[in-house]
Scaffold this active site. Structure first.
Site, PDB file in Angstrom:
ATOM      1  N   ASP A   1      -8.366  -5.125  13.574  1.00  0.00           N
ATOM      2  CA  ASP A   1      -8.300  -3.784  12.994  1.00  0.00           C
ATOM      3  C   ASP A   1      -8.160  -3.925  11.483  1.00  0.00           C
ATOM      4  OD1 ASP A   1      -8.628  -1.564  14.563  1.00  0.00           O
ATOM      5  OD2 ASP A   1      -6.626  -1.667  15.408  1.00  0.00           O
TER       6      ASP A   1
ATOM      7  N   GLN B   1       0.820  -1.201   0.000  1.00  0.00           N
ATOM      8  CA  GLN B   1       0.000   0.000   0.000  1.00  0.00           C
ATOM      9  C   GLN B   1       0.856   1.254   0.000  1.00  0.00           C
ATOM     10  OE1 GLN B   1      -2.116  -0.801   3.606  1.00  0.00           O
ATOM     11  NE2 GLN B   1      -0.217  -1.111   4.703  1.00  0.00           N
TER      12      GLN B   1
ATOM     13  N   ASP C   1       0.778 -12.364   7.380  1.00  0.00           N
ATOM     14  CA  ASP C   1      -0.624 -12.410   6.982  1.00  0.00           C
ATOM     15  C   ASP C   1      -1.503 -12.759   8.184  1.00  0.00           C
ATOM     16  OD1 ASP C   1      -2.275 -13.546   4.076  1.00  0.00           O
ATOM     17  OD2 ASP C   1      -3.130 -13.597   6.069  1.00  0.00           O
ATOM     18  N   GLY C   2      -2.403 -11.855   8.546  1.00  0.00           N
ATOM     19  CA  GLY C   2      -3.225 -12.058   9.727  1.00  0.00           C
ATOM     20  C   GLY C   2      -4.179 -13.223   9.617  1.00  0.00           C
TER      21      GLY C   2
ATOM     22  N   TYR D   1     -13.655   9.825  10.597  1.00  0.00           N
ATOM     23  CA  TYR D   1     -14.131   8.724   9.776  1.00  0.00           C
ATOM     24  C   TYR D   1     -15.387   9.154   9.022  1.00  0.00           C
ATOM     25  CZ  TYR D   1     -10.948   5.333  11.945  1.00  0.00           C
ATOM     26  OH  TYR D   1      -9.832   4.646  12.357  1.00  0.00           O
TER      27      TYR D   1
ATOM     28  N   GLU E   1       1.010  -7.830  11.949  1.00  0.00           N
ATOM     29  CA  GLU E   1       0.975  -6.674  11.041  1.00  0.00           C
ATOM     30  C   GLU E   1       1.653  -7.072   9.738  1.00  0.00           C
ATOM     31  OE1 GLU E   1       0.645  -3.768   8.884  1.00  0.00           O
ATOM     32  OE2 GLU E   1      -0.185  -3.338  10.874  1.00  0.00           O
TER      33      GLU E   1
END
EC number: 2.1.1.53
Length: 388
Positions: free
Chosen positions: A255, A130, A236-237, A324, A205
């Site tokens: 999250d 990202q 990788d979560g 947000y 993370e």
């Protein structure tokens, strides 16, 4: 602290005016499938606006392709203009509004945008997963964006962080083993360390650049990664949860990014099944669950998936977060079959003594016993749709 790396270092693009992190070279990176899982304080995956910095002598523009009308992502790159006239390119973003402002657009909230005045660009780069940017805003302090979407603000993000931690952990007695999917900046960990009963915290993370940004610009948060109870996993979560020992965790905090594009899997049944398996009987999970003002169709689907998987309780809560979309964010709170969990009536609330004496942390800014209970009181339109 133990750090386990399961992904490769991201390469980063630096243009004029950016502050490079040590160890990153100029170049491009490619998005990998792992982007959907374990990102930090995420709300990415959008077609996002980006600003032009300060008095901006060169205004960057973005030409919208015809597909934009249909919610597709075919857009040109946005730019930030600096006082010296140099342009900083943020790849994959949509158009900016005017010099000195960051603006966020998304197909998830069509017809509206959110803007912040930019005082100073602190960091911009591209990881394997990202675009990562940090800037100093005029209103909310440091602002972290991922793929052009605001993830956290230093002076306005505490309601989100306090609630995603204390709504679940305040509802079970003496949590000891906790997993955080995401959390690479460290705000979630900061709140979790208020609980003296906690013995082990795993943080997964996927993006090492996010962790590096924390170490450089949020050292008071990154210092908690050195706590002996903490294991930081770069990977990788979803894969981590799937491989976790059955019944190991008391609580899991997710999250995640928004449930579109590559992050969609984190809100679907197979992922929730893996989470439920990793939790002990009566264990709890909390994940962000969008805005009741714009995303009721998404929320209803998330609830349907959770009701199929979690045999304890399934609840929706919400709170206010000024930066947000629509100013609010929701949470799904679920428990596995076993000891009853009543999320609406906390049994392990964080009080002043626990916060300031036992954990030696600053007082809570948002969360309290009454806010906890009120988070489950929904407007009539939302309640009728969620409970149907």
């Amino acid at each position: 602290m133990e750090v386990i790396s399961t992904n490769t270092n991201g390469s980063t693009i630096f243009k004029n005016g950016a502050i490079p992190m040590n160890g990153y070279q100029n170049g491009t990176s490619k998005h990998q499938n792992g982007h959907q899982n374990g990102t930090s304080e995420h709300r990415n995956g959008h077609q996002n606006g980006i600003s032009e910095h300060q008095n901006g002598h060169k205004n960057g523009t973005s030409e919208h392709q015809n597909g934009h009308q249909n919610g597709t992502s075919e857009q040109q790159n946005g730019t930030i203009s600096h006082d010296n006239g140099n342009e900083l390119q943020l790849l994959g973003s949509s158009n900016s509004i005017k010099p000195g402002w960051f603006s966020e657009f998304s197909a998830l909230w069509p017809g509206e945008a959110f803007s912040l005045k930019v005082e100073k660009l602190l960091f911009q780069g591209k990881s394997d997963y990202q675009d990562v940017m940090l800037f100093e805003s005029a209103t909310y302090g440091k602002v972290l964006t991922l793929d052009g979407a605001i993830q956290h603000t230093e002076n306005g993000g505490f309601p989100y962080t306090e609630m995603i931690v204390h709504l679940p952990l305040g509802s079970i007695p003496n949590p000891k083993k906790v997993l955080i999917i995401g959390g690479g900046i460290g705000f979630t960990l900061f709140e979790m360390l208020r609980y003296p009963s906690i013995e082990k915290i795993d943080i997964v993370e996927i993006d090492d650049v996010v962790v590096d940004v924390s170490r450089k610009f949020f050292p008071y948060l990154a210092a908690n990664f050195n706590d002996p109870r903490v294991t930081l996993v770069l990977g990788d979560g979803a894969a981590f949860v799937k491989a976790a020992q059955a019944g190991y965790y008391d609580a899991i905090i997710v999250d995640s990014s928004d449930p579109i594009g590559p992050a969609k899997d984190l809100f679907e049944r197979p992922f929730f099944e893996a989470v439920a398996k990793a939790l002990r009987p009566g264990g709890v999970v909390c994940t962000q669950a969008e805005s009741i003002w714009l995303h009721m169709h998404i929320i209803k689907q998330i609830i349907a998936n959770c009701r199929q998987v979690f045999k304890g309780s399934v609840n929706y809560a919400w709170t206010t977060v000024p930066t947000y979309p629509t100013g609010v964010i929701g949470y799904m709170l679920c428990s596995t079959e076993g000891p009853e969990v009543d999320f609406k009536n906390p049994i392990n609330p964080i009080d002043k003594e626990t916060t300031q004496v036992k954990s030696k942390l600053a007082p809570l800014k948002f969360y309290n016993f009454d806010i906890h209970k009120a988070a489950f009181i929904l407007p009539s339109f939302a309640r009728s749709m969620i409970e149907s």
